[in-house]
Enzyme design. Structure first.
Site, PDB file in Angstrom:
ATOM      1  N   ARG A 127      -1.018 -32.514  27.581  1.00 16.19           N
ATOM      2  CA  ARG A 127       0.160 -32.907  28.352  1.00 16.19           C
ATOM      3  C   ARG A 127       0.787 -34.206  27.855  1.00 16.19           C
ATOM      4  O   ARG A 127       1.915 -34.510  28.206  1.00 16.19           O
ATOM      5  CB  ARG A 127      -0.207 -33.057  29.838  1.00 16.19           C
ATOM      6  CG  ARG A 127      -0.524 -31.738  30.506  1.00 16.19           C
ATOM      7  CD  ARG A 127      -1.003 -31.925  31.937  1.00 16.19           C
ATOM      8  NE  ARG A 127       0.015 -32.532  32.781  1.00 16.19           N
ATOM      9  CZ  ARG A 127      -0.257 -33.271  33.848  1.00 16.19           C
ATOM     10  NH1 ARG A 127      -1.514 -33.516  34.192  1.00 16.19           N
ATOM     11  NH2 ARG A 127       0.710 -33.772  34.579  1.00 16.19           N
ATOM     12  N   ARG A 160       5.642 -38.840  31.819  1.00 13.63           N
ATOM     13  CA  ARG A 160       5.773 -38.212  33.137  1.00 13.63           C
ATOM     14  C   ARG A 160       7.059 -38.674  33.814  1.00 13.63           C
ATOM     15  O   ARG A 160       7.556 -39.771  33.548  1.00 13.63           O
ATOM     16  CB  ARG A 160       4.624 -38.593  34.078  1.00 13.63           C
ATOM     17  CG  ARG A 160       3.228 -38.292  33.598  1.00 13.63           C
ATOM     18  CD  ARG A 160       2.877 -36.807  33.717  1.00 13.63           C
ATOM     19  NE  ARG A 160       1.480 -36.593  33.419  1.00 13.63           N
ATOM     20  CZ  ARG A 160       0.969 -36.488  32.205  1.00 13.63           C
ATOM     21  NH1 ARG A 160       1.755 -36.599  31.148  1.00 13.63           N
ATOM     22  NH2 ARG A 160      -0.311 -36.291  32.014  1.00 13.63           N
ATOM     23  N   HIS A 220       1.631 -43.134  30.299  1.00 12.10           N
ATOM     24  CA  HIS A 220       0.671 -42.627  31.287  1.00 12.10           C
ATOM     25  C   HIS A 220       0.397 -43.627  32.408  1.00 12.10           C
ATOM     26  O   HIS A 220      -0.723 -44.056  32.655  1.00 12.10           O
ATOM     27  CB  HIS A 220      -0.638 -42.201  30.615  1.00 12.10           C
ATOM     28  CG  HIS A 220      -1.405 -41.205  31.437  1.00 12.10           C
ATOM     29  ND1 HIS A 220      -2.495 -41.554  32.196  1.00 12.10           N
ATOM     30  CD2 HIS A 220      -1.225 -39.890  31.630  1.00 12.10           C
ATOM     31  CE1 HIS A 220      -2.961 -40.482  32.813  1.00 12.10           C
ATOM     32  NE2 HIS A 220      -2.207 -39.461  32.494  1.00 12.10           N
TER      33      HIS A 220
END
Length: 157
Positions: A127, A131, A146
């Site tokens: 991933r 984000r 992260h």
């Protein structure tokens, strides 16, 4: 004899402490909330928008964090914003799950207020670190490291 009566109390205390520590915004969450001398919360209220919808363009940054224009996000980030606005579908099963804000960089809110979404990183086999975190009032934040840092997304710009 005395140590036998203390052991159950000690165990009960440890269980209670673990429950409070991992129970979200229960008693410990209230203890760590910043308050003013008058006892009111010092958290900045976020502008209202329907949960799950995008914040209106020109929305005031409720966090005081640096801003990034939507147009300056990587192409993958702009696509994820479109998916969030459309309600999915998302690429990863973790997308749309609650974000705990354990780093306490984003404004403090009740447990479940924030949701996280993966911004794919070309060339990554997992991933990756990027984000978007969306608040229930529509504000969104971007991190490319992260959760080490966040930027408020100025949508529509």
């Amino acid at each position: 004899m005395r140590h036998r009566s203390v052991l159950p109390l000690l165990l009960a205390g440890l269980v209670l402490l673990a429950f409070l520590a991992f129970g979200g915004t229960g008693f410990l969450g209230q203890l760590t909330e910043d308050t003013t001398p008058e006892g009111t919360s010092s958290a900045v209220p976020a502008p209202s928008a329907a949960p799950g919808t995008s914040a209106s363009p020109g929305q005031v940054n409720p966090s005081g964090l640096p801003e990034v224009r939507e147009s300056a996000l990587p192409a993958e980030g702009r696509r994820v914003l479109e998916l969030i606005r459309a309600g999915g579908p998302y690429r990863y099963s973790q997308d749309g799950q609650p974000f705990g804000n354990f780093e306490r960089i984003l404004p403090r809110r009740d447990r479940g207020y924030y949701r996280e979404y993966t911004v794919p990183t070309p060339g990554e086999s997992d991933r990756g670190a990027r984000r978007i975190v969306a608040g229930a009032d529509g504000e969104k934040y971007y991190t490319d490291d992260h959760y080490e840092s966040f930027k408020y997304i100025a949508e529509g710009s």
